[in-house]
Design a protein around this motif. Structure first.
Motif, short mmCIF file in Angstrom:
data_model
loop_
_atom_site.label_atom_id
_atom_site.label_comp_id
_atom_site.label_asym_id
_atom_site.label_seq_id
_atom_site.Cartn_x
_atom_site.Cartn_y
_atom_site.Cartn_z
N ASP A 1 36.82 47.03 37.06
CA ASP A 1 37.12 45.63 36.77
C ASP A 1 36.99 45.42 35.27
O ASP A 1 35.94 45.69 34.68
N THR A 2 38.06 44.95 34.64
CA THR A 2 38.02 44.70 33.21
C THR A 2 38.84 43.46 32.88
O THR A 2 39.57 42.94 33.72
N SER A 3 38.70 43.00 31.65
CA SER A 3 39.38 41.78 31.22
C SER A 3 39.42 41.74 29.71
O SER A 3 38.51 42.26 29.05
N PRO A 4 40.43 41.12 29.13
CA PRO A 4 40.44 40.93 27.68
C PRO A 4 39.22 40.12 27.20
O PRO A 4 38.81 40.24 26.06
N ARG A 5 38.61 39.37 28.10
CA ARG A 5 37.43 38.58 27.74
C ARG A 5 36.16 39.44 27.65
O ARG A 5 35.12 38.95 27.26
N TYR A 6 36.25 40.70 28.01
CA TYR A 6 35.11 41.62 27.98
C TYR A 6 35.04 42.37 26.65
O TYR A 6 34.67 43.53 26.61
N GLY A 7 35.41 41.73 25.57
CA GLY A 7 35.34 42.39 24.26
C GLY A 7 36.28 43.58 24.21
O GLY A 7 37.45 43.47 24.56
N LEU B 1 34.98 50.36 46.33
CA LEU B 1 33.98 49.92 45.36
C LEU B 1 34.61 49.84 43.98
O LEU B 1 35.27 50.77 43.55
N CYS B 2 34.41 48.72 43.30
CA CYS B 2 34.98 48.52 41.98
C CYS B 2 33.83 48.31 40.98
O CYS B 2 32.90 47.56 41.25
N LEU B 3 33.88 48.99 39.86
CA LEU B 3 32.82 48.94 38.87
C LEU B 3 33.17 47.97 37.75
O LEU B 3 34.24 48.08 37.15
N GLY B 4 32.29 47.03 37.47
CA GLY B 4 32.49 46.09 36.36
C GLY B 4 32.27 46.78 35.03
O GLY B 4 31.41 47.64 34.90
N VAL C 1 37.70 50.82 25.36
CA VAL C 1 36.76 51.89 25.70
C VAL C 1 37.22 52.63 26.94
O VAL C 1 37.27 53.85 26.98
N LEU C 2 37.59 51.88 27.97
CA LEU C 2 38.06 52.49 29.22
C LEU C 2 39.35 53.27 28.98
O LEU C 2 39.50 54.40 29.44
N GLY C 3 40.27 52.70 28.21
CA GLY C 3 41.51 53.40 27.89
C GLY C 3 41.28 54.68 27.11
O GLY C 3 41.94 55.69 27.34
#
Length: 65
Positions: A48-54, A7-10, A59-61
């Motif tokens: 799940d993360t991306s540079p496009r997610y602001g 399971l991967c969390l967006g 925050v996750l780091g």
């Protein structure tokens, strides 16, 4: 390091406040940390993360550090 789960969390909501449903009462910094703490506690190891997610990657780091 723990294993990656099926399971991967967006994480788009961690970086983009205007994405999806928003509550004006949300304390972004506190709520993001609590959200991530609970996810890890429940066994989530994939995010799940991306540079496009602001600023979601920051925050996750910050949570992981």
């Amino acid at each position: 390091m723990k294993d990656v789960t099926a399971l991967c969390l967006g994480t788009v909501k961690l970086g983009l406040a205007d994405y999806g449903f928003s509550s004006p009462d949300v304390n972004a910094a506190h709520d993001s940390r609590e959200f991530l703490r609970q996810a890890v506690e429940l066994g989530i190891r994939c995010f799940d993360t991306s540079p496009r997610y602001g600023c979601s990657e920051e925050v996750l780091g910050g949570f992981i550090a």
